[in-house]
Design an enzyme around this catalytic site. Structure first.
Site, PDB file in Angstrom:
ATOM      1  N   TYR A 204      -3.996  16.198  -8.225  1.00  0.00           N
ATOM      2  CA  TYR A 204      -3.135  15.426  -9.117  1.00  0.00           C
ATOM      3  C   TYR A 204      -2.065  16.323  -9.732  1.00  0.00           C
ATOM      4  O   TYR A 204      -0.871  16.009  -9.704  1.00  0.00           O
ATOM      5  CB  TYR A 204      -3.986  14.781 -10.208  1.00  0.00           C
ATOM      6  CG  TYR A 204      -3.214  13.884 -11.157  1.00  0.00           C
ATOM      7  CD1 TYR A 204      -2.873  12.593 -10.796  1.00  0.00           C
ATOM      8  CD2 TYR A 204      -2.864  14.325 -12.432  1.00  0.00           C
ATOM      9  CE1 TYR A 204      -2.187  11.759 -11.667  1.00  0.00           C
ATOM     10  CE2 TYR A 204      -2.173  13.509 -13.307  1.00  0.00           C
ATOM     11  CZ  TYR A 204      -1.840  12.222 -12.923  1.00  0.00           C
ATOM     12  OH  TYR A 204      -1.157  11.406 -13.802  1.00  0.00           O
TER      13      TYR A 204
ATOM     14  N   LYS B 189       1.931  16.083  -8.956  1.00  0.00           N
ATOM     15  CA  LYS B 189       2.853  15.796 -10.053  1.00  0.00           C
ATOM     16  C   LYS B 189       3.871  16.924 -10.231  1.00  0.00           C
ATOM     17  O   LYS B 189       5.019  16.671 -10.612  1.00  0.00           O
ATOM     18  CB  LYS B 189       2.076  15.568 -11.343  1.00  0.00           C
ATOM     19  CG  LYS B 189       1.268  14.263 -11.356  1.00  0.00           C
ATOM     20  CD  LYS B 189       2.151  13.042 -11.179  1.00  0.00           C
ATOM     21  CE  LYS B 189       1.396  11.745 -11.415  1.00  0.00           C
ATOM     22  NZ  LYS B 189       2.244  10.544 -11.200  1.00  0.00           N
TER      23      LYS B 189
ATOM     24  N   ASP C  81       0.864  -1.178   0.000  1.00  0.00           N
ATOM     25  CA  ASP C  81       0.000   0.000   0.000  1.00  0.00           C
ATOM     26  C   ASP C  81       0.899   1.225   0.000  1.00  0.00           C
ATOM     27  O   ASP C  81       1.613   1.488   0.987  1.00  0.00           O
ATOM     28  CB  ASP C  81      -0.909  -0.016   1.234  1.00  0.00           C
ATOM     29  CG  ASP C  81      -1.914   1.128   1.248  1.00  0.00           C
ATOM     30  OD1 ASP C  81      -1.709   2.130   0.530  1.00  0.00           O
ATOM     31  OD2 ASP C  81      -2.911   1.027   1.988  1.00  0.00           O
TER      32      ASP C  81
ATOM     33  N   SER D 201       3.738  13.815 -14.897  1.00  0.00           N
ATOM     34  CA  SER D 201       2.647  14.007 -15.847  1.00  0.00           C
ATOM     35  C   SER D 201       2.770  15.396 -16.454  1.00  0.00           C
ATOM     36  O   SER D 201       3.318  16.312 -15.830  1.00  0.00           O
ATOM     37  CB  SER D 201       1.296  13.873 -15.134  1.00  0.00           C
ATOM     38  OG  SER D 201       0.232  14.316 -15.961  1.00  0.00           O
TER      39      SER D 201
END
Length: 271
Positions: free
Chosen positions: A157, A161, A63, A143
């Site tokens: 996100y 990133k 995890d 990304s």
């Protein structure tokens, strides 16, 4: 004889998408690959696929929101296989809600934890061995959302990133003279299972025009197999064709909004 014979590689998110393709390519060049992720069945399937092709792979269920599990995994690798030569931080997760107006704390925290904090924990865990051995390669899949943030990827996100891109630049500038190669890869849209979490999952036709997971895996392999004197600091990989993301962005704008706030004509406006 492969270019990575006997090297030990850890690949997170190794059960599917970019991680699976990367594990297969590294193993084909002789690396002993530890595929890491949440779902043991998919990890074991990748390990079996590598084994059937004559490679060596090990599945480890971890995890990536639990520091102790990540550290235990690295210590197991070091005890059973040896010092880690290559760390590929590929695992990623996005929030359900994209608009910062509606994101709850748990959604924010889990997204940042997987995309940024886990990378810090794993780098910190493998770095002493790499430094003692005299070198290593760390590759992190960030990304394009890091440099082109939008509602499509979502607030947490994009922020995570961008943070991990900064972290990798720090790693490069701090440890390059210790022969630690640090590479950040910034893909655009890649046809991976994370697309299923989009507010409007892309169609099969749209996915076919995206970057393939194997395209990114080829880039990872290049970074690993260049002479030790050479580092690719950052690499942007994007689809040649730009699709219309406007409708998806508008849906993302209103997903999770309270009842009565979103325009009635916006698909996916439900909370």
């Amino acid at each position: 004889m492969g270019a990575l014979d006997r090297q030990i590689a850890i690949v997170t998110g190794g059960g599917s998408g970019i991680g699976r393709s990367t594990a297969l390519r590294l193993a084909a060049e002789g690396a002993r690959v530890v595929v890491v992720g949440r779902r043991l069945d998919t990890l074991e399937a990748v390990a079996r696929e590598i084994g059937a092709a004559g490679g060596q792979a090990y599945a480890r269920q971890v995890d990536l929101q639990k520091r102790a599990e990540m550290i235990d995994m690295v210590r197991w690798v070091e005890a059973e296989l040896g010092t880690v030569d290559i760390l590929v931080n590929n695992a990623g997760a996005s929030s359900r809600v994209r608009n910062i107006q509606w994101i709850d704390e748990a959604d924010w925290d889990s997204t940042v934890s997987v995309n940024l904090t886990a990378v810090y924990v794993l780098i910190q865990a493998v770095l002493p061995g790499m430094l003692a051995r005299g070198g290593g390669t760390v590759i992190t899949v960030s990304s394009l959302a890091a440099v082109r943030p939008s509602l499509l990827g979502g607030a947490p996100y994009g922020a995570a990133k961008a943070g991990v891109r900064n972290l990798m630049t720090y790693l490069h500038s701090t440890f390059r003279n210790n022969h630690i190669r640090s590479t950040t890869i910034l893909p655009g849209e890649v046809n991976t299972p994370i697309m299923d979490t989009r507010v409007r999952p892309p169609s099969a036709e749209e996915r076919a025009a995206m970057v393939s997971p194997d395209d990114v895996a080829q880039a990872v392999l290049l970074c690993c197999t260049l002479p030790a004197r050479t580092t690719i600091e950052e690499l942007v990989i994007s689809p040649t064709l730009q699709r219309d993301q406007g409708p998806d962005t508008e849906i993302s704008r209103w997903l999770g909004a309270p009842d009565g706030v979103a325009p009635a004509n916006v698909p996916g406006k439900q909370a």
